[in-house]
Motif scaffolding. Structure first.
Motif, PDB file in Angstrom:
ATOM      1  N   TYR A 179       0.814  -1.206   0.000  1.00  0.00           N
ATOM      2  CA  TYR A 179       0.000   0.000   0.000  1.00  0.00           C
ATOM      3  C   TYR A 179       0.854   1.265   0.000  1.00  0.00           C
ATOM      4  O   TYR A 179       0.386   2.339  -0.386  1.00  0.00           O
ATOM      5  N   SER A 284     -14.765   1.073   8.242  1.00  0.00           N
ATOM      6  CA  SER A 284     -14.288   1.229   6.872  1.00  0.00           C
ATOM      7  C   SER A 284     -14.915   2.445   6.201  1.00  0.00           C
ATOM      8  O   SER A 284     -14.241   3.202   5.484  1.00  0.00           O
ATOM      9  N   GLY A 288     -12.751   6.042   5.242  1.00  0.00           N
ATOM     10  CA  GLY A 288     -12.679   6.258   3.806  1.00  0.00           C
ATOM     11  C   GLY A 288     -12.793   7.714   3.396  1.00  0.00           C
ATOM     12  O   GLY A 288     -12.278   8.106   2.337  1.00  0.00           O
ATOM     13  N   LEU A 291      -9.378   9.386   3.672  1.00  0.00           N
ATOM     14  CA  LEU A 291      -8.514   8.739   2.689  1.00  0.00           C
ATOM     15  C   LEU A 291      -8.813   9.256   1.284  1.00  0.00           C
ATOM     16  O   LEU A 291      -7.898   9.589   0.519  1.00  0.00           O
ATOM     17  N   ASN A 295      -6.437  11.320  -1.460  1.00  0.00           N
ATOM     18  CA  ASN A 295      -6.193  10.766  -2.792  1.00  0.00           C
ATOM     19  C   ASN A 295      -6.547  11.741  -3.908  1.00  0.00           C
ATOM     20  O   ASN A 295      -5.825  11.868  -4.895  1.00  0.00           O
ATOM     21  N   PHE A 380      -3.630   7.081   5.225  1.00  0.00           N
ATOM     22  CA  PHE A 380      -3.404   5.837   4.515  1.00  0.00           C
ATOM     23  C   PHE A 380      -3.290   4.648   5.474  1.00  0.00           C
ATOM     24  O   PHE A 380      -3.720   3.550   5.152  1.00  0.00           O
ATOM     25  N   SER A 383      -6.291   2.260   6.506  1.00  0.00           N
ATOM     26  CA  SER A 383      -6.769   1.364   5.451  1.00  0.00           C
ATOM     27  C   SER A 383      -6.036   0.034   5.490  1.00  0.00           C
ATOM     28  O   SER A 383      -6.637  -1.035   5.393  1.00  0.00           O
ATOM     29  N   SER A 387      -7.711  -3.463   7.138  1.00  0.00           N
ATOM     30  CA  SER A 387      -7.780  -4.614   6.225  1.00  0.00           C
ATOM     31  C   SER A 387      -7.138  -5.844   6.857  1.00  0.00           C
ATOM     32  O   SER A 387      -7.669  -6.956   6.766  1.00  0.00           O
ATOM     33  N   VAL A 408     -13.665  -2.949   1.569  1.00  0.00           N
ATOM     34  CA  VAL A 408     -12.975  -1.978   0.715  1.00  0.00           C
ATOM     35  C   VAL A 408     -13.987  -1.181  -0.107  1.00  0.00           C
ATOM     36  O   VAL A 408     -13.828   0.024  -0.310  1.00  0.00           O
ATOM     37  N   ALA A 411     -15.356   1.451   2.150  1.00  0.00           N
ATOM     38  CA  ALA A 411     -14.368   2.522   2.323  1.00  0.00           C
ATOM     39  C   ALA A 411     -14.317   3.408   1.085  1.00  0.00           C
ATOM     40  O   ALA A 411     -14.249   4.638   1.174  1.00  0.00           O
ATOM     41  N   ASN A 412     -14.379   2.773  -0.078  1.00  0.00           N
ATOM     42  CA  ASN A 412     -14.332   3.538  -1.321  1.00  0.00           C
ATOM     43  C   ASN A 412     -15.605   4.351  -1.544  1.00  0.00           C
ATOM     44  O   ASN A 412     -15.564   5.409  -2.181  1.00  0.00           O
ATOM     45  N   CYS A 444     -14.328   7.394  13.373  1.00  0.00           N
ATOM     46  CA  CYS A 444     -13.582   6.147  13.206  1.00  0.00           C
ATOM     47  C   CYS A 444     -12.711   5.861  14.423  1.00  0.00           C
ATOM     48  O   CYS A 444     -12.622   4.716  14.876  1.00  0.00           O
TER      49      CYS A 444
END
Length: 493
Positions: A179, A284, A288, A291, A295, A380, A383, A387, A408, A411-412, A444
Motif C-alpha cells: 500500500y 471502513s 474512507g 482517505l 487521494n 493511509f 486502510s 484490512s 474496501v 471505504a471507497n 472512526c
C-alpha cells in the motif's frame, strides 16, 4: 469448559488435538518446520510477490489520481469542464468502484488474483490512454466509469491474495509495503507531472503526455505480471515440494481453516450475520472519507498556496514521502506486537490533527515550503491496518475474500461523500470539506477504540470461562472452522 476441548498450537497448554478440515492429509506440522525454513520462504515471497504487487498498485494509484495532477495543468479548461463537472468526474469513479469490487473479488478467489488482477490492470491502463485523447465531459465521464470497474478489485484482491501466503502477524507489514505504493504514488505523480509538464508541443497538451505515459507503463507491466505471479504456493514451480508443504503448514497454523479451498458463495457471505463485521463496516466507511480526500484533492489543496503548476506538483512529493515512512513504521510495529486497534488509533489521531491544521491555518504557511499536508498522509495507515484486522479474524478463505471486497467497497464509497463536500465554490481553502474529513476521522477513532476494548474484554471472558490463558497467537487457525463461534477462537485485536 474443560481446556482439553480446545485446539492450540502451543504444546505447553496440553490441549487435545481436534479433527479439522485438513485432517487425514499428509502434511507437515509446524513443529517440524525450522525457523530458517520459514525465513527463507518469507524471503522468496517478499522478493517475488511484494515488489511486483507494489508496482501494480503504484500504477493503479497513478491512473486513478492523475486527473488531479492534470487539472493543475489546465486539463479541465482544455476539455471545457464547467462548474462542478470536475467533481462529478471524480465522484462517478466511485460508483462502479464500489459496486463491482465484490463480484470481481469472487473471480479473484475462483481463478486467483494472479490471473484476474493483471487483466484488470490492463483495463485501467487502457482507460488512462483513452483519457489522454478524450475531448469532452461525456467522453471522460464514460472513461472514469469504466476505470472504476477495472480498479475496483485491486486492493481487496491483493489483501486476500497475500493472506494466502503470509501468517497473521506478517500480513499488515506486507500489505503496508504494497500500500506504500499508493501513498508514495502522490510523490511519483508529482515528480512525473513535474517532468511531463516541461514537455511543450504545438500539437498536444502536456497533460495528454501524462495520461499516455502512465497508461502505457501500466499496460506493459500488466503483461509482465500475468506471467510472473503464482496462482498459489502449491502450484508455484519456483518452490520445492518441501517448501510447498511448509507454506501450507504455515497457513493452517496461523491464517486459514483450509488452504486452496473451493469457493463457496453461500458460505462466503456468512460473516455478515455477526454484528462485529457491521462494526468493521462502519469503521471502513468512516476512515474512507479522509482517505479519499487525500487521494483526490491534495494537489488542489497545495495549489491553494498560490504556486505555479510545476511547483505545485513538486510540493506534493515531500508530504507523501513522510506519509509512506509513517505507514511502514506503523504496519511493521503492528505485526511485531500482533496488535491492530491501538496502532489504528495512533494513525487516525495524527490524520485528524492534520485536517484540523489544514482547515484552520491561513495561507501564510506557504512560507514553510508547503509542509502542512504531511500529517494528512496518516490517513493511509488505517486502510492497511483495518484490512489486516478483519482478515486476521476471518480464517475461512472464501469468507475472507468477500469480507475484504465488501469492506474496501464501503471505504471507497466514502469517496462519494468526499467529492460532494469538496465543492468548487469552496476553493481554495475547502474548510467545510476538511472539517468533514476530520469529523469522520474522529468517528472512526471512537469506533476503533471501542472495538479494540471489547475484543480484549471478550478474550478475557472466554479465558475465564474455559479456565485457560491463551491469545490468538496460541490457537491454530485450522481449528477455527466455526469462526468466532469456535470455542478456541480468540480475537486478534
Amino acid at each position: 469448559m474443560d481446556s482439553t476441548s480446545l485446539h492450540s498450537s502451543s504444546k505447553q497448554h496440553g490441549y487435545e488435538h481436534r479433527e479439522t478440515p485438513q485432517e487425514g492429509k499428509d502434511r507437515l506440522d509446524m513443529s517440524q518446520v525450522s525457523s530458517e525454513e520459514e525465513r527463507e520462504l518469507r524471503w522468496i515471497f517478499d522478493r517475488n510477490l511484494i515488489l511486483p504487487l507494489a508496482f501494480m498498485y503504484l500504477c493503479n494509484a497513478l491512473d486513478k489520481g492523475n486527473v488531479g495532477n492534470a487539472k493543475t495543468d489546465g486539463w479541465d479548461k482544455d476539455i471545457g469542464l464547467t462548474g462542478n463537472q470536475y467533481y462529478l468526474l471524480v465522484m462517478i469513479f466511485y460508483v462502479p468502484f464500489c459496486l463491482f469490487g465484490t463480484p470481481i473479488s469472487l473471480f479473484v478467489k475462483r481463478y486467483s488474483a494472479a490471473r484476474v488482477l493483471p487483466v484488470m490492470m490492463f483495463g485501467f491502463g487502457s482507460m488512462s490512454l483513452l483519457a489522454g485523447a478524450a475531448k469532452s465531459f461525456s467522453q471522460i465521464f464514460a472513461i472514469r466509469f469504466f476505470l472504476g470497474i477495472f480498479e475496483s478489485a485491486m486492493l481487496p484482491g491483493v489483501v486476500f491474495y497475500l493472506s494466502t501466503f503470509y501468517k497473521r502477524n506478517e500480513l499488515a507489514s506486507r500489505v503496508g509495503v504494497f500500500y506504500a505504493a499508493s501513498s508514495i504514488s502522490g510523490a511519483f505523480s508529482g515528480l512525473i507531472a513535474y517532468g511531463v509538464f516541461h514537455i511543450h508541443s504545438s500539437k498536444y497538451h502536456s497533460w495528454q503526455f501524462l495520461f499516455w505515459i502512465e497508461g502505457a507503463g501500466t499496460i506493459i507491466f500488466a503483461t509482465f505480471a500475468w506471467f510472473w505471479l503464482p496462482k498459489s504456493s502449491s502450484t508455484w514451480k519456483r518452490l520445492s515440494p518441501r517448501q510447498k508443504a511448509v507454506a501450507d503448514a504455515r497457513m493452517l497454523a496461523d491464517s486459514s481453516v483450509e488452504v486452496n479451498s473451493k469457493l463457496n458463495i453461500s458460505d462466503a457471505f456468512r460473516p455478515f450475520k455477526d454484528p462485529m463485521y457491521w462494526v468493521w463496516a462502519l469503521i471502513s466507511l468512516s476512515f474512507g472519507v479522509p482517505l479519499a480526500s487525500v487521494n483526490n484533492f491534495l494537489p488542489q489543496i497545495v495549489a491553494s498556496l498560490g504556486y505555479s503548476t510545476v511547483r505545485t506538483n513538486l510540493f506534493t512529493v515531500a508530504p507523501n514521502i513522510v506519509g509512506t515512512v509513517s505507514l511502514l513504521l506503523l504496519t511493521f510495529s503492528s505485526d511485531y506486537f500482533r496488535e491492530r486497534s491501538i496502532h489504528i488509533c495512533i494513525a487516525l489521531a495524527t490524520a485528524i490533527i492534520g485536517f484540523v491544521v489544514l482547515g484552520s491555518i491561513d495561507v501564510f504557511l506557504s512560507r514553510i515550503e508547503c509542509k502542512r499536508p504531511a500529517d494528512e498522509d496518516q490517513a493511509f495507515a488505517p486502510s492497511v491496518l483495518v484490512s489486516a484486522w478483519y482478515s486476521n479474524n476471518t480464517p475461512s478463505e472464501s469468507r475472507r475474500a468477500v469480507v475484504a471486497a465488501v469492506m474496501v467497497a464501503l471505504a471507497n464509497s466514502s469517496g462519494l461523500i468526499s467529492t460532494n463536500v469538496f465543492r468548487a465554490k469552496d476553493e481554495p481553502k475547502y474548510v467545510l470539506a476538511l472539517a468533514t474529513s476530520a469529523a469522520f476521522g474522529g468517528l472512526c477513532l471512537l469506533l476503533v477504540a471501542s472495538t479494540g476494548l471489547y475484543m480484549r474484554l471478550e478474550n478475557r471472558r472466554r479465558n475465564r470461562l474455559q479456565n485457560v490463558n491463551i491469545t490468538a497467537a496460541d490457537v491454530e487457525t485450522e481449528a477455527l472452522a466455526l469462526g468466532p463461534k469456535s470455542p478456541s477462537f480468540r480475537y486478534m485485536y
